[in-house]
Design an enzyme around this catalytic site. Structure first.
Site, PDB file in Angstrom:
ATOM      1  N   ASP A 106      54.014  17.965 -10.890  1.00  0.00           N
ATOM      2  CA  ASP A 106      55.146  18.602 -11.714  1.00  0.00           C
ATOM      3  C   ASP A 106      56.239  17.627 -12.221  1.00  0.00           C
ATOM      4  OD1 ASP A 106      53.020  20.286 -11.865  1.00  0.00           O
ATOM      5  OD2 ASP A 106      54.002  21.697 -11.391  1.00  0.00           O
TER       6      ASP A 106
HETATM    7  N1  URA Z   1      52.339  23.015  -6.404  1.00  0.00           N
HETATM    8  C1  URA Z   1      52.596  22.914  -7.681  1.00  0.00           C
HETATM    9  O1  URA Z   1      53.202  23.942  -8.098  1.00  0.00           O
HETATM   10  N2  URA Z   1      53.322  21.451  -8.409  1.00  0.00           N
HETATM   11  C2  URA Z   1      53.478  20.658  -8.025  1.00  0.00           C
HETATM   12  O2  URA Z   1      53.837  19.550  -8.362  1.00  0.00           O
HETATM   13  C3  URA Z   1      52.870  20.808  -6.631  1.00  0.00           C
HETATM   14  C4  URA Z   1      52.097  21.500  -6.220  1.00  0.00           C
END
Ligand code: URA
Length: 229
Positions: A106
């Site tokens: 993310d």
């Molecule tokens: N899990 C998440 O919620 N976000 C990420 O970026 C990676 C794993």
């Protein structure tokens, strides 16, 4: 390692040194040699390993890069915002085939991300069957309530909107709002949704490692090219 045989302009353009139409000018401005003999004709053919530019070997034909992703950049070629690729040297950004992230983090997640132009490797490492181990450190909005380790380890936790339970995950408590979590899947927003499922919220997420690749010795935005023999 690959060692393809093709025209000099094809090598230079696929590795991002210049475009095919700029190749003639590139040869006049830079010392491009095949087996130490300078070339001026873009049509000359050579093996990748025999070419040098200003005394340096060409970049590898296929790249695997480990980056410590900073917060605020996106792992996409076409979403809005600052793209993670903008942190790479321009030459890497110009390559064809393009370099892409292996899976995604993310925008607000930091840490270990691999990037490569090798589509087969990308597919292999992101396929659900691959079960690559990923280690995260998650900072939580609320103190742990006590049953999370057991719930995550159970192999029975079902996330909202899914029809298959999560594989067992190992959680280590660092303090009441900081944990280390090891998972071997890569479902959409998985870590944030896991904590959502136990009534908590992730306020900061850092991926310490992806498989054997750890970013413990890389500063945010720093990367290194992995040697692939
Ligand atoms: N899990 C998440 O919620 N976000 C990420 O970026 C990676 C794993």
């Amino acid at each position: 390692m690959q060692n393809s045989y093709k025209r000099v302009d094809a090598h230079l353009s696929s590795l991002g040194y210049c475009t095919r139409s700029e190749a003639k000018k590139f040869l006049s401005k830079n010392m491009v040699c095949i087996e130490s003999v300078r070339v001026f004709d873009v049509r000359e053919k050579a093996y990748h390993n025999d070419i040098t530019v200003d005394g340096e070997r060409l970049d590898d034909e296929s790249l695997l890069i480990l980056m410590n992703k900073p917060s605020g950049v996106v792992c996409s070629h076409n979403d809005g915002g600052v793209l993670i690729y903008s942190l790479l040297p321009q030459r890497y950004q110009n390559r064809n085939p393009k370099i892409s992230t292996i899976g995604r983090l993310d925008a607000d997640t930091t840490g270990a991300i691999l990037l490569s132009d090798d589509g087969e490797l990308n597919h292999k490492l992101t396929s659900p069957k691959s079960e690559v181990l990923k280690v995260y450190e998650a900072t939580l909005a609320q103190p742990l309530r006590g049953d999370e380790t057991e719930i995550f380890a159970s192999g029975e936790l079902m996330l909202n909107g899914e029809n298959k339970p999560l594989l067992s995950a190992k959680m280590e408590i660092i303090n009441s709002t900081l944990v280390r979590l090891e998972i071997c899947e890569g479902r959409y927003h998985q870590v944030k949704r896991m904590f959502g499922a136990v009534g908590n919220r992730v306020v900061a997420l850092h991926r310490v490692s992806f498989g054997d690749f750890s970013v413990e010795r890389l500063e945010p935005s720093q990367f290194r090219v992995i040697d692939r023999l």
